[in-house]
Scaffold this active site. Structure first.
Site, PDB file in Angstrom:
ATOM      1  CE  LYS A  23      -3.026   0.567   3.539  1.00  0.00           C
ATOM      2  NZ  LYS A  23      -2.879   1.851   4.259  1.00  0.00           N
ATOM      3  CB  SER A  24       3.803   2.270   2.019  1.00  0.00           C
ATOM      4  OG  SER A  24       3.213   2.189   3.281  1.00  0.00           O
ATOM      5  N   GLY A  96      -4.959   7.844   5.689  1.00  0.00           N
ATOM      6  CA  GLY A  96      -4.067   8.811   6.322  1.00  0.00           C
ATOM      7  C   GLY A  96      -2.826   9.059   5.475  1.00  0.00           C
ATOM      8  NE  ARG A 124      -5.439   8.119  11.070  1.00  0.00           N
ATOM      9  CZ  ARG A 124      -4.798   7.272  10.287  1.00  0.00           C
ATOM     10  NH1 ARG A 124      -5.424   6.731   9.244  1.00  0.00           N
ATOM     11  NH2 ARG A 124      -3.549   6.958  10.522  1.00  0.00           N
ATOM     12  CB  SER A 169       5.176   9.892  11.553  1.00  0.00           C
ATOM     13  OG  SER A 169       4.326   9.990  10.426  1.00  0.00           O
ATOM     14  CG  ASP A 317       0.672   0.025   9.350  1.00  0.00           C
ATOM     15  OD1 ASP A 317       0.322   0.870  10.195  1.00  0.00           O
ATOM     16  OD2 ASP A 317       1.041   0.326   8.204  1.00  0.00           O
ATOM     17  NE  ARG A 390      -2.567  -2.006   8.286  1.00  0.00           N
ATOM     18  CZ  ARG A 390      -2.283  -2.338   7.023  1.00  0.00           C
ATOM     19  NH1 ARG A 390      -2.440  -3.579   6.621  1.00  0.00           N
ATOM     20  NH2 ARG A 390      -1.837  -1.436   6.175  1.00  0.00           N
TER      21      ARG A 390
HETATM   22  C1  S3P Z   1       2.663   4.784   6.272  1.00  0.00           C
HETATM   23  C2  S3P Z   1       3.220   5.133   7.473  1.00  0.00           C
HETATM   24  C3  S3P Z   1       2.693   4.692   8.776  1.00  0.00           C
HETATM   25  C4  S3P Z   1       1.733   3.515   8.617  1.00  0.00           C
HETATM   26  C5  S3P Z   1       0.765   3.719   7.500  1.00  0.00           C
HETATM   27  C6  S3P Z   1       1.502   3.878   6.187  1.00  0.00           C
HETATM   28  C7  S3P Z   1       3.260   5.285   5.021  1.00  0.00           C
HETATM   29  O1  S3P Z   1       1.976   5.759   9.365  1.00  0.00           O
HETATM   30  O2  S3P Z   1       1.032   3.302   9.825  1.00  0.00           O
HETATM   31  O3  S3P Z   1      -0.123   2.634   7.394  1.00  0.00           O
HETATM   32  O4  S3P Z   1       2.935   4.772   3.934  1.00  0.00           O
HETATM   33  O5  S3P Z   1       4.083   6.223   5.100  1.00  0.00           O
HETATM   34  P1  S3P Z   1       2.704   6.853  10.322  1.00  0.00           P
HETATM   35  O6  S3P Z   1       3.644   7.620   9.509  1.00  0.00           O
HETATM   36  O7  S3P Z   1       1.574   7.699  10.844  1.00  0.00           O
HETATM   37  O8  S3P Z   1       3.358   6.037  11.393  1.00  0.00           O
END
Ligand code: S3P
Length: 435
Positions: A23-24, A96, A124, A169, A317, A390
């Site tokens: 996903k990222s 997010g 959020r 983060s 995650d 999740r």
């Molecule tokens: C992500 C970073 C993480 C993760 C999210 C995906 C990303 O969040 O929990 O599912 O793709 O950069 P945080 O940066 O808020 O920890």
């Protein structure tokens, strides 16, 4: 009516499976592809709602994007200065990552824009990105409590800054590095602990040098991004449910193919191994700047542990799934230093504790974690996912060790990250039906 999962008690997981794309990396491939010069071909793309929200946002800003097949995307990049004003608010849905990274992209444009989301995303915290962006010269309005919608005022001159992040983060780090592409001078981000580095790797792949000095990553604005091809591995965060399921269900033996094993994401493997899991990393190689491997996971008796704090951001995650592993382990598992879990798609500490209690598990909620007393068998019952993908998938795996069926309400959002979960899980041996 939303989707309900009903999962029969018991069983084991067997066979070989490739879970959907990361996903990222999928979000980032659309973003950098859109901002590059030339055509980017993306394979292994995650056809989930979160990444489709990012894709639709760039289409709305005039980027030609085609999808010849569900997991292949062709993006005709418009360059760093080629985005057009969107027709209306950009809807980031449940994501997010999409909202925070887009905030970095949009802060540097010469037009105004608005980012909106669903009920969960609207709760959020966004100041973690809007405040450091404001120090670079961006103008972004949030609601009074720092939540979306975000109103981004275009036409601001951004200046590179040195940011020292208070929270580990990757979303914040990435938003700032992306804003750095339109900033004068160098933008540097120092993180308190290592987090996923897909943005840095992909920027390099698109020809944008990222300077790395221990915990600091820096980019210099202005330079063009060069289009290319992106091959996305399977998402270790989706594979994690099967890693936990196979570890807790006697007789299980699964091969999870072509999984991304970037060292900033493999905390789940380290934590499960500390608990006694049998996980082999096979055929490790690199594709497009990201390490991938096949993971063979076999049932093994697990024991409770104190989860090392340094592994928390590397498995952030995976805690819903790891809590289920802990509930089936012998002895006590303690997680601390994970207050970030409270501001994910749901409050994952409280929501998991509530669901585990329904399944007869004794757990104590801590401000920044959870203490879980494992037991040989879980009870069946009905749990709520609170619209968190999740949580839903983690409790589906818990049924493998329950003595009666587990029903999980409110599972629509599984489609945000793992649209085919129920079918693939059934194929592997989980007695799941989705209705
Ligand atoms: C992500 C970073 C993480 C993760 C999210 C995906 C990303 O969040 O929990 O599912 O793709 O950069 P945080 O940066 O808020 O920890």
């Amino acid at each position: 009516m939303t989707t309900t999962f009903t999962v029969e008690a018991g069983g084991s997981l067997l066979g070989s499976l490739r879970v959907p794309g990361d996903k990222s990396i999928s979000h980032r491939s659309i973003m950098l592809g859109a901002l590059a010069e030339g055509r980017t071909t993306i394979t292994g793309f995650l056809d989930g709602e979160d990444c489709l929200a990012t894709l639709a946002a760039f289409q709305d800003m005039g980027v030609p994007i085609e999808r010849p097949e569900s997991n292949t995307v062709i993006v005709d990049g418009v360059g760093l200065t080629g985005l057009k004003p969107p027709s209306g608010p950009l809807d980031m849905g449940n994501s997010g990552t999409a909202m925070r990274l887009m905030c970095g992209v949009l802060a540097g444009q010469d037009f105004d824009s608005t980012l909106v989301g669903d009920a969960s995303l609207n709760r959020r915290p966004m100041r973690r990105v809007t405040e450091p962006l404001a120090r670079m010269g961006a103008r972004i309005d949030t609601e009074d409590d720092g939540t979306p919608p975000l109103r981004i005022h275009g036409g601001q001159r951004l200046r590179g800054q040195e940011h020292a992040l208070a929270v580990a983060s990757a979303q914040v780090k990435s938003a700032l590095l992306l804003a750095g592409l339109w900033s004068e001078g160098e933008t540097c981000v120092t993180e308190p602990a290592p987090t996923r580095d897909h943005t840095e790797r992909m920027l390099r792949g698109f020809g944008c040098p990222v300077r790395r000095d221990r915990g600091t990553a820096c980019v210099t604005g202005g330079g063009p991004l060069r289009a290319g091809s992106v091959d996305i591995p399977a998402d270790i965060s989706s594979a994690a449910f099967f890693m936990v399921g196979a570890s807790i269900a006697q007789g299980s033996d699964m091969l999870l193919r072509h999984v991304g094993v970037n060292p900033t994401r493999t905390g789940v493997i380290d934590i499960l191994r500390l608990m006694g899991a049998s996980i082999e990393v096979l055929d490790r190689h690199e594709i497009g700047g990201e390490p991938v491997a096949d993971l063979r996971v076999r049932w093994a008796p697990l024991k409770g542990i104190a989860i090392p704090r340094e592994l928390v951001p590397l498995a952030i995650d995976e805690f819903p799934a790891l809590f289920v592993a802990a509930a089936c382990a012998e002895g006590k598992t303690v997680l601390t230093g994970a207050e970030e879990l409270r501001v994910k798609e749901s409050d994952r500490i409280q929501v998991m504790a509530d669901g585990l209690a329904v399944l007869g598990v004794d757990c104590e909620v801590l401000p920044d974690g959870l203490r879980i007393q494992g037991r040989p068998t879980l009870a069946g019952g009905e749990v709520r996912s609170h619209g968190d993908h999740r949580i839903a998938m983690a409790f589906a795996m818990a049924a493998l060790r329950a003595d009666a069926a587990v029903t999980i309400r409110d599972c629509d959002n599984v489609a945000t990250s793992f649209p085919d979960f129920a079918r693939l899980a059934r194929h592997a041996g989980l007695g799941i039906t989705a209705a």
